[in-house]
Design a protein around this motif. Structure first.
Motif, short mmCIF file in Angstrom:
data_model
loop_
_atom_site.label_atom_id
_atom_site.label_comp_id
_atom_site.label_asym_id
_atom_site.label_seq_id
_atom_site.Cartn_x
_atom_site.Cartn_y
_atom_site.Cartn_z
N THR A 1 -8.50 9.42 -0.80
CA THR A 1 -9.31 8.51 -1.62
C THR A 1 -8.73 7.10 -1.62
O THR A 1 -9.46 6.11 -1.48
N PHE A 2 -7.41 7.01 -1.76
CA PHE A 2 -6.75 5.70 -1.79
C PHE A 2 -6.96 4.95 -0.47
O PHE A 2 -7.31 3.76 -0.47
N MET B 1 0.83 -1.21 0.00
CA MET B 1 0.00 0.00 0.00
C MET B 1 0.86 1.26 0.00
O MET B 1 0.54 2.24 -0.67
N LYS B 2 1.95 1.24 0.75
CA LYS B 2 2.85 2.41 0.76
C LYS B 2 3.41 2.67 -0.63
O LYS B 2 3.46 3.81 -1.09
N SER B 3 3.82 1.60 -1.29
CA SER B 3 4.39 1.74 -2.63
C SER B 3 3.34 2.26 -3.62
O SER B 3 3.61 3.16 -4.42
N GLN B 4 2.13 1.68 -3.57
CA GLN B 4 1.07 2.11 -4.48
C GLN B 4 0.65 3.56 -4.21
O GLN B 4 0.42 4.34 -5.14
N GLU B 5 0.55 3.90 -2.94
CA GLU B 5 0.14 5.26 -2.58
C GLU B 5 1.17 6.28 -3.04
O GLU B 5 0.83 7.34 -3.59
N GLU B 6 2.44 5.97 -2.82
CA GLU B 6 3.50 6.89 -3.26
C GLU B 6 3.49 7.05 -4.78
O GLU B 6 3.68 8.16 -5.30
N GLN B 7 3.25 5.96 -5.48
CA GLN B 7 3.19 6.03 -6.94
C GLN B 7 2.04 6.91 -7.41
O GLN B 7 2.19 7.72 -8.34
N LYS B 8 0.88 6.79 -6.76
CA LYS B 8 -0.26 7.62 -7.13
C LYS B 8 0.00 9.10 -6.84
O LYS B 8 -0.37 9.98 -7.63
N VAL B 9 0.65 9.37 -5.72
CA VAL B 9 0.97 10.76 -5.38
C VAL B 9 1.91 11.37 -6.41
O VAL B 9 1.73 12.51 -6.86
N LEU B 10 2.91 10.60 -6.82
CA LEU B 10 3.87 11.10 -7.81
C LEU B 10 3.24 11.24 -9.18
O LEU B 10 3.56 12.18 -9.93
N GLU B 11 2.34 10.32 -9.53
CA GLU B 11 1.69 10.41 -10.84
C GLU B 11 0.77 11.63 -10.92
O GLU B 11 0.74 12.34 -11.93
N GLU C 1 6.87 16.88 1.15
CA GLU C 1 8.32 17.00 1.01
C GLU C 1 8.83 16.18 -0.16
O GLU C 1 9.74 16.60 -0.89
N LEU C 2 8.23 15.00 -0.35
CA LEU C 2 8.64 14.15 -1.47
C LEU C 2 8.35 14.82 -2.81
O LEU C 2 9.19 14.83 -3.72
N LEU C 3 7.15 15.39 -2.93
CA LEU C 3 6.80 16.09 -4.17
C LEU C 3 7.70 17.30 -4.39
O LEU C 3 8.12 17.57 -5.52
N ASP C 4 8.00 18.00 -3.31
CA ASP C 4 8.85 19.18 -3.43
C ASP C 4 10.25 18.79 -3.89
O ASP C 4 10.83 19.42 -4.78
#
Length: 319
Positions: free
Chosen positions: A137-138, A118-128, A188-191
Motif C-alpha cells: 500500500t505504501f 521512503m525507506k525510513s517511513q516504510e520501516e516505521q509503518k512496518v514496525l508500527e 527478519e526485522l520484525l522477527d
C-alpha cells in the motif's frame, strides 16, 4: 545514495550513463561504498559492478561503460533463452514507447531522490503495524503520487488510458521494489524486534520478581528487627522499672534512716508483730546479700591484683 551533490564528477557521469543506457524495463540502483567507489546493482546482472571515485585514467569511464554493456547483453541473452518463443510480443509505436519510457524514467528519478526518506517511513509503518502487508500500500501510494506529479509536469502527451496507467504503475513498481528493501528483510526485522521485545519483557519480569523478592526479604528482616527491638525495648523497660523500684526502695530506706531515732521508733510502732518480724527478716537478708556482694568484690580484687592468699590470711591474723 540519492543526493548527487555528494558524488564526484566522474560518478555523476557514470550515473547519467546508466540512466540513458538502461531502458525503462531495466531497474538499477547505486550507492557509494566506504572506499568511495560507486557500487551499481542492475536487475538481471548477477554481480555488482564497481567504479572508482576520481580515476587517474581517462579511459576508466569507457571501461566501466563497456563492462555494463557486456553484462547487460549477457543477461538479456539468458532471459531470451528462457522465454517461450511461441509468445508474440506486441510492439508499441516508437514515439509512444519513447514517451512512456521517458515518463517512467522521470518517475523513477523522482522516487530515487526521496529513497532514504521512503525507506525510513516504510520501516516505521512496518514496525508500527507489525506486518509487511503495509509495504504494498505504501509503495503504491508513492508510485501514484510520483506518476501524477510527472504527468502534471509533462508539457505535452497523449491521453493515458486506465490500462496503460496500470502498466506504467507496474513498471515503476518494478524499479521501486528493486531499490527498496525486500519483504524478507522486513520479516527478519520484525522477527528480531519481536525477539528483542520478548527478551526485554522477560528481563523486566525477572527484574520485577527480583525486586519483589528483595522487598519480601527486607520486610521479613524489618519484622524480625522489629520483634528483636520490641523484646529489647520490653527488657529495657522492665530493667528501667526494676531500677526505678530499687531507687524508690533505696530512697525510702534512706529517708527512714534520716529520721531521728524517736521518730523512726514511733513510725515502726505502727507495724504489727508479723510486719515487724518480716521487716527484721528482710533487714537480715539484705545484710547477708550485701556481705556476699562484698566478699565477691574482695575475691575479684584479689584475682585482679594477683595477691597471695597466704599473705592476706597472715595479715588478718596479725591484725
Amino acid at each position: 545514495m540519492c543526493n548527487q551533490n555528494s558524488y564526484s564528477k566522474y560518478q555523476k557521469r557514470a550515473i547519467k550513463f546508466l540512466s540513458d543506457f538502461l531502458d525503462a524495463d531495466t531497474p538499477f540502483t547505486y550507492e557509494r561504498t566506504q572506499a568511495n567507489h560507486l557500487k551499481v546493482l542492475i536487475d538481471g546482472v548477477p554481480k555488482p559492478l564497481f567504479t572508482g571515485s576520481t580515476p587517474s585514467d581517462c579511459k576508466s569511464i569507457n571501461n566501466f561503460m563497456a563492462e555494463v554493456k557486456r553484462e547487460v547483453k549477457t543477461s538479456k541473452e539468458m532471459v531470451d533463452l528462457k522465454q517461450d518463443t511461441s509468445v508474440v510480443k506486441i510492439s508499441l509505436p516508437i514515439s509512444f514507447k519513447q514517451s512512456q519510457d521517458k515518463l517512467i524514467q522521470n518517475c523513477v528519478k523522482s522516487l530515487r531522490t526521496r529513497l532514504e526518506v521512503m525507506k525510513s517511513q516504510e520501516e516505521q509503518k512496518v514496525l508500527e503495524n507489525k506486518s509487511v502487508d503495509v509495504v504494498t500500500t505504501f509503495r503504491s501510494e508513492a508510485i501514484k503520487h510520483a506518476l501524477s506529479f510527472a504527468l502534471q509536469s509533462r508539457r505535452q502527451g497523449n491521453y493515458i488510458k486506465a490500462k496503460e496507467m496500470k502498466s506504467l504503475e507496474t513498471k515503476i513498481a518494478m524499479h521501486l521494489n528493486f531499490m527498496m528493501p525486500t519483504l524478507a528483510h522486513y520479516s527478519e526485522l520484525l522477527d528480531s524486534k519481536t525477539k528483542y521485545q520478548e527478551k526485554l519483557e522477560t528481563s523486566a519480569k525477572e527484574a520485577l520478581n527480583s525486586i519483589n523478592e528483595q522487598k519480601l526479604t527486607q520486610e521479613s528482616v524489618l519484622n524480625s528487627e522489629s520483634e528483636v527491638l520490641g523484646k529489647q525495648s520490653d527488657e529495657v523497660v522492665s530493667t528501667q522499672i526494676d531500677s526505678n523500684v530499687q531507687q524508690v526502695k533505696q530512697s525510702s530506706a534512706l529517708e527512714l534512716m534520716t529520721m531521728s531515732s524517736n521518730n523512726r521508733v514511733s513510725l515502726l510502732r505502727g507495724l504489727s508483730k508479723s510486719q515487724s518480724l518480716q521487716l527484721i527478716d528482710d533487714i537480715n537478708q539484705a545484710m547477708a546479700q550485701n556481705r556476699e556482694q562484698d566478699i565477691e568484690a574482695v575475691i575479684a580484687m584479689i584475682k585482679e591484683k594477683d595477691l597471695p592468699l597466704e599473705a592476706i590470711i597472715s595479715r588478718i591474723e596479725a591484725a
